[in-house]
Design a protein around this motif. Structure first.
Motif, PDB file in Angstrom:
ATOM      1  N   ALA A  66       0.836  -1.075  -0.186  1.00 26.59           N
ATOM      2  CA  ALA A  66      -0.225  -0.052  -0.031  1.00 26.59           C
ATOM      3  C   ALA A  66       0.717   1.347   0.059  1.00 26.59           C
ATOM      4  CB  ALA A  66      -0.852   0.057   1.195  1.00 26.59           C
ATOM      5  N   HIS A  79      -1.643   2.439   6.733  1.00 27.63           N
ATOM      6  CA  HIS A  79      -1.215   1.358   5.991  1.00 27.63           C
ATOM      7  C   HIS A  79      -1.298   0.177   6.669  1.00 27.63           C
ATOM      8  CE1 HIS A  79       1.616   4.463   3.934  1.00 27.63           C
ATOM      9  NE2 HIS A  79       0.845   4.429   3.024  1.00 27.63           N
ATOM     10  N   LYS A  86      -7.667  -5.256   4.540  1.00 30.18           N
ATOM     11  CA  LYS A  86      -7.415  -6.111   3.215  1.00 30.18           C
ATOM     12  C   LYS A  86      -7.217  -7.669   3.513  1.00 30.18           C
ATOM     13  CE  LYS A  86      -5.241  -6.074  -1.237  1.00 30.18           C
ATOM     14  NZ  LYS A  86      -4.236  -5.279  -2.044  1.00 30.18           N
TER      15      LYS A  86
END
Length: 112
Positions: A66, A79, A86
């Motif tokens: 990221a 992040h 995710k």
């Protein structure tokens, strides 16, 4: 998927692999959180150490992707929280975010 690398079979209380957390620290955390009547086998700390190390590697790898996509050279809290989401841990991300907000608020309230 890549095959896991062979691990050293030594399992002293203070031992740790290069990929895991220190086993003594993990054993202490487990002991502190278990009910007094429950015990674990000696290899539990070693396994948890390896699992935690693998989780941290996955998390930092995802966060690094990221950051790289944003052309950033430094990983940020955002992040890491995005990486948790995710990887399928939205509840953990929300809890970490709440802890981070509380910590930021406590730091702002401290006198200089």
């Amino acid at each position: 998927d890549m095959e896991p690398e062979p691990r050293d079979s030594e399992s002293g209380a203070g031992a740790s692999s290069s990929d895991g957390l220190p086993r003594a620290a993990v054993a202490k955390l487990v002991k502190e959180r278990l009910p007094p009547h429950l015990r674990t086998k000696p290899d539990v700390a070693a396994l948890l150490s390896e699992m935690a190390g693998e989780f941290l590697q996955m998390l930092t790898s995802e966060a690094n992707e990221a950051a790289s996509a944003e052309k950033k050279k430094t990983l940020s809290e955002a992040h890491l929280l995005g990486a948790l989401r995710k990887l399928g841990y939205p509840q953990l991300a929300a809890e970490c975010e709440a802890v981070g907000e509380a910590e930021h608020g406590a730091q702002a309230a401290r006198p200089l």
